[in-house]
Motif scaffolding. Sequence first.
Motif, PDB file in Angstrom:
ATOM      1  N   TYR A   1     -11.359   6.767   6.343  1.00 59.67           N
ATOM      2  CA  TYR A   1     -10.329   6.804   7.377  1.00 59.67           C
ATOM      3  C   TYR A   1     -10.895   6.327   8.717  1.00 59.67           C
ATOM      4  O   TYR A   1     -10.252   5.566   9.442  1.00 59.67           O
TER       5      TYR A   1
ATOM      6  N   SER B   1     -11.266   2.447   8.569  1.00 52.87           N
ATOM      7  CA  SER B   1     -10.023   1.672   8.518  1.00 52.87           C
ATOM      8  C   SER B   1      -9.014   2.090   9.580  1.00 52.87           C
ATOM      9  O   SER B   1      -8.139   1.320   9.958  1.00 52.87           O
ATOM     10  N   ARG B   2      -9.135   3.348  10.049  1.00 48.66           N
ATOM     11  CA  ARG B   2      -8.185   3.944  11.003  1.00 48.66           C
ATOM     12  C   ARG B   2      -6.754   3.914  10.465  1.00 48.66           C
ATOM     13  O   ARG B   2      -5.806   3.772  11.228  1.00 48.66           O
ATOM     14  N   ASN B   3      -6.629   4.006   9.127  1.00 50.96           N
ATOM     15  CA  ASN B   3      -5.334   4.218   8.499  1.00 50.96           C
ATOM     16  C   ASN B   3      -5.561   5.004   7.223  1.00 50.96           C
ATOM     17  O   ASN B   3      -6.700   5.156   6.767  1.00 50.96           O
TER      18      ASN B   3
ATOM     19  N   ILE C   1      -2.170  -3.607   4.896  1.00 51.36           N
ATOM     20  CA  ILE C   1      -2.005  -2.638   3.804  1.00 51.36           C
ATOM     21  C   ILE C   1      -2.525  -3.172   2.472  1.00 51.36           C
ATOM     22  O   ILE C   1      -3.168  -2.446   1.720  1.00 51.36           O
TER      23      ILE C   1
ATOM     24  N   THR D   1       0.215   4.723  13.372  1.00 51.48           N
ATOM     25  CA  THR D   1      -0.550   3.602  12.811  1.00 51.48           C
ATOM     26  C   THR D   1      -1.243   3.966  11.497  1.00 51.48           C
ATOM     27  O   THR D   1      -1.728   3.078  10.797  1.00 51.48           O
ATOM     28  N   GLU D   2      -1.300   5.264  11.193  1.00 55.40           N
ATOM     29  CA  GLU D   2      -1.972   5.701   9.964  1.00 55.40           C
ATOM     30  C   GLU D   2      -1.319   5.109   8.718  1.00 55.40           C
ATOM     31  O   GLU D   2      -1.966   4.920   7.697  1.00 55.40           O
ATOM     32  N   PHE D   3      -0.027   4.843   8.799  1.00 57.37           N
ATOM     33  CA  PHE D   3       0.688   4.244   7.671  1.00 57.37           C
ATOM     34  C   PHE D   3       1.224   2.866   8.037  1.00 57.37           C
ATOM     35  O   PHE D   3       2.285   2.451   7.560  1.00 57.37           O
ATOM     36  N   SER D   4       0.490   2.160   8.869  1.00 56.42           N
ATOM     37  CA  SER D   4       0.895   0.823   9.294  1.00 56.42           C
ATOM     38  C   SER D   4       0.912  -0.152   8.119  1.00 56.42           C
ATOM     39  O   SER D   4       0.080  -0.075   7.210  1.00 56.42           O
TER      40      SER D   4
ATOM     41  N   THR E   1       5.160  10.923   9.111  1.00 56.76           N
ATOM     42  CA  THR E   1       5.457   9.866  10.079  1.00 56.76           C
ATOM     43  C   THR E   1       6.426  10.337  11.154  1.00 56.76           C
ATOM     44  O   THR E   1       6.165  10.184  12.360  1.00 56.76           O
TER      45      THR E   1
ATOM     46  N   TRP F   1      -4.142   4.354   4.188  1.00 56.36           N
ATOM     47  CA  TRP F   1      -4.027   3.598   2.935  1.00 56.36           C
ATOM     48  C   TRP F   1      -5.379   3.395   2.254  1.00 56.36           C
ATOM     49  O   TRP F   1      -5.473   3.421   1.020  1.00 56.36           O
TER      50      TRP F   1
ATOM     51  N   ASN G   1      -6.380  -3.094   2.529  1.00 52.61           N
ATOM     52  CA  ASN G   1      -6.906  -1.730   2.432  1.00 52.61           C
ATOM     53  C   ASN G   1      -6.712  -1.133   1.045  1.00 52.61           C
ATOM     54  O   ASN G   1      -7.605  -0.468   0.515  1.00 52.61           O
TER      55      ASN G   1
END
Length: 291
Positions: free
Chosen positions: A198, A201-203, A86, A79-82, A67, A205, A89
């Motif tokens: 990924y 979801s574009r994250n 959560i 935003t990958e760990f938004s 991050t 999680w 997901n």
Amino acid sequence: MNKKNIGYKILHFPLTKIIIGLVVCLVIIGVGQTLIQKVLELTNIGKDFKNLIGGIFTAILVVISYTYLFKLYEKREITEFSKKGIIKNLSIGIVLGAILQSLTILVIYLKGGYSVISINPILFIIPPLTMGITSAIIEETLFRGIIFRIPEQKLGSYISLLISALIFGALHLSNPNSSLSAGIGLAIQAGLLLGAAYIYSRNLWFPIAIHFAWNFTQSAIYGANVSGGSISKTLITSKIEGAEWYTGGQFGPEGSIQATVFCLIATIILLVLSHKQGKIIKPYWRKTTNR
């Protein structure tokens, strides 16, 4: 001015970013693991719980490292760990991973190759829980967050997906009891599926949850080998026997044909949904052509 432009281009060249990302994260992981192990050695906590605490600490460390590194490096919000979405997901990912693994074991059971020997104490889930958490978070951060995400910005989703999947499968060829077919299987089961997760979801999680549930269900619940390795304690002690094509042999169920088929179906569904929702990134030369 020209030298500055060249230096900037080199620093932000995809391969440079991948190398820097991997080196920074791996160094911090290594240092963090050494420090936490030394601290835990001073306590009277049992070995399994020491490993669990160490694993969780390392997993948190890699998320923080990723991050802050890319927030500074790429000057953007990570935003990958938004936290947004959560719970959704993680929940959907865990259910999907558990279902895919259960379907894989079901085929073995229906072929008469799976039997339960014993059900063990609940605390026997600690070692596979440790393995599931650490491998899912660390591998997804490095593979999907760095090795897949960065090239995707230039090469597009499909090419980057194929490259990262091949790398993932190739790295597992060195695992115990591995083979070319097992490597290809993992390239599809994990490389393609988790990359597609990924994209959708574009994250991170979502793929982390699938990865965790797949490994945890396989080892803790069904007592099977994971990627060629076995775990000393599992909730269920099982016996898996039969032809290697549907049991995976000593490599574990991931070496079976049905594991690859089920995960490939899930991959295709996620990619179709991603395409419909406009989440597929085109390669840079197609973007240029369309302008």
